[in-house]
Structures are given as C-alpha cells and as structure tokens.
Design a protein around this motif. Structure first.
Motif, PDB file in Angstrom:
ATOM      1  N   ARG A 126       0.826  -1.206   0.000  1.00  0.00           N
ATOM      2  CA  ARG A 126       0.000   0.000   0.000  1.00  0.00           C
ATOM      3  C   ARG A 126       0.864   1.261   0.000  1.00  0.00           C
ATOM      4  N   ALA A 127       1.954   1.238   0.752  1.00  0.00           N
ATOM      5  CA  ALA A 127       2.859   2.396   0.831  1.00  0.00           C
ATOM      6  C   ALA A 127       3.481   2.718  -0.519  1.00  0.00           C
ATOM      7  N   LYS A 128       3.658   1.721  -1.355  1.00  0.00           N
ATOM      8  CA  LYS A 128       4.271   1.920  -2.673  1.00  0.00           C
ATOM      9  C   LYS A 128       3.393   2.759  -3.607  1.00  0.00           C
ATOM     10  N   GLN A 129       2.129   2.954  -3.249  1.00  0.00           N
ATOM     11  CA  GLN A 129       1.216   3.770  -4.061  1.00  0.00           C
ATOM     12  C   GLN A 129       1.533   5.255  -3.972  1.00  0.00           C
ATOM     13  N   TYR A 130       2.334   5.636  -3.006  1.00  0.00           N
ATOM     14  CA  TYR A 130       2.639   7.040  -2.770  1.00  0.00           C
ATOM     15  C   TYR A 130       4.076   7.321  -3.209  1.00  0.00           C
ATOM     16  N   PRO A 131       4.263   8.117  -4.258  1.00  0.00           N
ATOM     17  CA  PRO A 131       5.619   8.334  -4.793  1.00  0.00           C
ATOM     18  C   PRO A 131       6.563   9.038  -3.823  1.00  0.00           C
ATOM     19  N   PHE A 132       6.038   9.724  -2.849  1.00  0.00           N
ATOM     20  CA  PHE A 132       6.864  10.460  -1.890  1.00  0.00           C
ATOM     21  C   PHE A 132       7.246   9.607  -0.683  1.00  0.00           C
ATOM     22  N   VAL A 133       6.706   8.385  -0.573  1.00  0.00           N
ATOM     23  CA  VAL A 133       7.113   7.467   0.492  1.00  0.00           C
ATOM     24  C   VAL A 133       8.375   6.760   0.018  1.00  0.00           C
ATOM     25  N   LYS A 134       9.453   6.964   0.754  1.00  0.00           N
ATOM     26  CA  LYS A 134      10.760   6.457   0.345  1.00  0.00           C
ATOM     27  C   LYS A 134      11.120   5.122   0.959  1.00  0.00           C
ATOM     28  N   ALA A 135      10.571   4.807   2.128  1.00  0.00           N
ATOM     29  CA  ALA A 135      10.889   3.535   2.768  1.00  0.00           C
ATOM     30  C   ALA A 135       9.865   3.218   3.847  1.00  0.00           C
ATOM     31  N   PHE A 136       9.813   1.953   4.182  1.00  0.00           N
ATOM     32  CA  PHE A 136       8.970   1.437   5.244  1.00  0.00           C
ATOM     33  C   PHE A 136       9.934   0.774   6.215  1.00  0.00           C
ATOM     34  N   MET A 137      10.047   1.314   7.430  1.00  0.00           N
ATOM     35  CA  MET A 137      11.081   0.870   8.351  1.00  0.00           C
ATOM     36  C   MET A 137      10.509   0.416   9.689  1.00  0.00           C
ATOM     37  N   LEU A 138      11.256  -0.464  10.344  1.00  0.00           N
ATOM     38  CA  LEU A 138      10.862  -0.953  11.661  1.00  0.00           C
ATOM     39  C   LEU A 138      11.229   0.031  12.760  1.00  0.00           C
ATOM     40  N   LYS A 139      10.352   0.107  13.769  1.00  0.00           N
ATOM     41  CA  LYS A 139      10.625   0.879  14.974  1.00  0.00           C
ATOM     42  C   LYS A 139      11.219  -0.057  16.007  1.00  0.00           C
ATOM     43  N   PRO A 140      11.974   0.427  16.928  1.00  0.00           N
ATOM     44  CA  PRO A 140      12.415   1.816  17.037  1.00  0.00           C
ATOM     45  C   PRO A 140      13.516   2.108  16.022  1.00  0.00           C
ATOM     46  N   ILE A 141      13.598   3.337  15.615  1.00  0.00           N
ATOM     47  CA  ILE A 141      14.591   3.747  14.640  1.00  0.00           C
ATOM     48  C   ILE A 141      15.972   3.682  15.294  1.00  0.00           C
ATOM     49  N   THR A 142      16.960   3.298  14.518  1.00  0.00           N
ATOM     50  CA  THR A 142      18.318   3.155  15.058  1.00  0.00           C
ATOM     51  C   THR A 142      19.190   4.343  14.668  1.00  0.00           C
ATOM     52  N   LYS A 143      20.292   4.466  15.360  1.00  0.00           N
ATOM     53  CA  LYS A 143      21.257   5.523  15.072  1.00  0.00           C
ATOM     54  C   LYS A 143      21.746   5.412  13.622  1.00  0.00           C
ATOM     55  N   GLU A 144      22.024   4.206  13.171  1.00  0.00           N
ATOM     56  CA  GLU A 144      22.546   4.000  11.822  1.00  0.00           C
ATOM     57  C   GLU A 144      21.553   4.448  10.759  1.00  0.00           C
ATOM     58  N   VAL A 145      20.295   4.117  10.938  1.00  0.00           N
ATOM     59  CA  VAL A 145      19.269   4.524   9.975  1.00  0.00           C
ATOM     60  C   VAL A 145      19.110   6.042   9.986  1.00  0.00           C
ATOM     61  N   LEU A 146      19.084   6.638  11.176  1.00  0.00           N
ATOM     62  CA  LEU A 146      18.979   8.094  11.268  1.00  0.00           C
ATOM     63  C   LEU A 146      20.171   8.787  10.605  1.00  0.00           C
ATOM     64  N   GLN A 147      21.363   8.240  10.792  1.00  0.00           N
ATOM     65  CA  GLN A 147      22.546   8.822  10.170  1.00  0.00           C
ATOM     66  C   GLN A 147      22.406   8.820   8.651  1.00  0.00           C
ATOM     67  N   LYS A 148      21.904   7.726   8.096  1.00  0.00           N
ATOM     68  CA  LYS A 148      21.718   7.638   6.645  1.00  0.00           C
ATOM     69  C   LYS A 148      20.684   8.656   6.164  1.00  0.00           C
ATOM     70  N   LEU A 149      19.585   8.790   6.906  1.00  0.00           N
ATOM     71  CA  LEU A 149      18.550   9.755   6.533  1.00  0.00           C
ATOM     72  C   LEU A 149      19.093  11.178   6.553  1.00  0.00           C
ATOM     73  N   VAL A 150      19.782  11.532   7.630  1.00  0.00           N
ATOM     74  CA  VAL A 150      20.325  12.878   7.769  1.00  0.00           C
ATOM     75  C   VAL A 150      21.371  13.141   6.698  1.00  0.00           C
ATOM     76  N   LEU A 151      22.206  12.160   6.410  1.00  0.00           N
ATOM     77  CA  LEU A 151      23.224  12.321   5.378  1.00  0.00           C
ATOM     78  C   LEU A 151      22.579  12.579   4.023  1.00  0.00           C
ATOM     79  N   GLN A 152      21.483  11.903   3.747  1.00  0.00           N
ATOM     80  CA  GLN A 152      20.798  12.082   2.469  1.00  0.00           C
ATOM     81  C   GLN A 152      20.240  13.491   2.309  1.00  0.00           C
TER      82      GLN A 152
END
Length: 142
Positions: free
Chosen positions: A102-128
């Motif tokens: 269902r999330a793939k129907q929205y072009p602005f949704v970039k990923a579907f991720m598990l909670k809780p968010i990790t430091k590594e994932v946040l670092q990648k998001l911020v870097l982007q």
C-alpha cells in the motif's frame, strides 16, 4: 539547516529519536508531534515557502484518529502544489506485506522501516538530506 518532522503518538519513541540525534550531533531541526493534523495544516497553506516544508517526515503508521493512511491520502492530493518534494519514511513496530504494498502507491514514500529507529538509519537519513549528492539505499526500503 535540514528539517525533520516526526509524527508519532508514542512519547517514548519521540524521546528516543531526539536522544539519538543529540548524541549523533546532527544539525537537523527536529519537530515532534503526536498527530498528523498540524503537519497537514502546514502543508495546506496557500503561500507555503519551501523553507517551511520538512526535508524528511518520519510517520508512524498506526495512530489513533488520523492515521498514516489518512495522512498520506491527503498529502497525495496536496503534493503537486508543494514548493519542494517530500520524503516520507513510514515507521511501524511490525511490517505487514499489505502495508508495504500500500505504501508503494505514494511516490513520496521512500521507505517502510521498523521501529524503534536506530542511530545507523537516522545517520543515513540525515546524510541524504544534508548531502543530496550522496544517496544510500536504506536496507528497509519498500
């Protein structure tokens, strides 16, 4: 300065996100909210400046009242009139195949991720968002 908005009704998850970003030393401006309404109100403004639009929206999928799907349906309608593209990342404590599809129907949704968010994932998001020329595919992408 990059802007990150976190929409989640769980105060603990909001606290974890802020702690990770503080420890990581991110220069991101972070806004946390427990409902989608304020973010939709902002995005609905007629004379919205691109500096007001968050660079990243982290969105909890299951919330009381207006849930992620309601929010995404409304953003889909608003999206063509926004002054810059949105990057929405859906967060959930569990991942169901039907939600990912269902999330793939929205072009602005970039990923579907598990909670809780990790430091590594946040670092990648911020870097982007801080280095747009650098793009690294998130492991949990749809």
């Amino acid at each position: 300065m990059s802007k990150l908005t976190y929409i989640d009704d769980c105060q603990i998850d909001q606290f974890i996100l802020r702690k990770i970003l503080t420890r990581y030393g991110s220069s991101c401006e972070v806004k946390c909210t427990d409902t989608c309404i304020g973010v939709l109100s902002l995005l609905s403004q007629r004379r919205l400046d691109e500096n007001q639009v968050p660079d990243i929206i982290l969105l909890d999928i299951y919330m009381p009242g207006l849930n992620a799907w309601d929010f995404l349906d409304r953003v889909k309608w608003l999206y063509p009139s926004l002054p810059k593209p949105l990057n929405v990342f859906i967060l959930s404590a569990c991942i169901f195949a039907e939600d990912v599809e269902r999330a793939k129907q929205y072009p602005f949704v970039k990923a579907f991720m598990l909670k809780p968010i990790t430091k590594e994932v946040l670092q990648k998001l911020v870097l982007q968002i801080e280095s747009p020329d650098h793009f690294e595919l998130l492991e949990a992408a749809c």
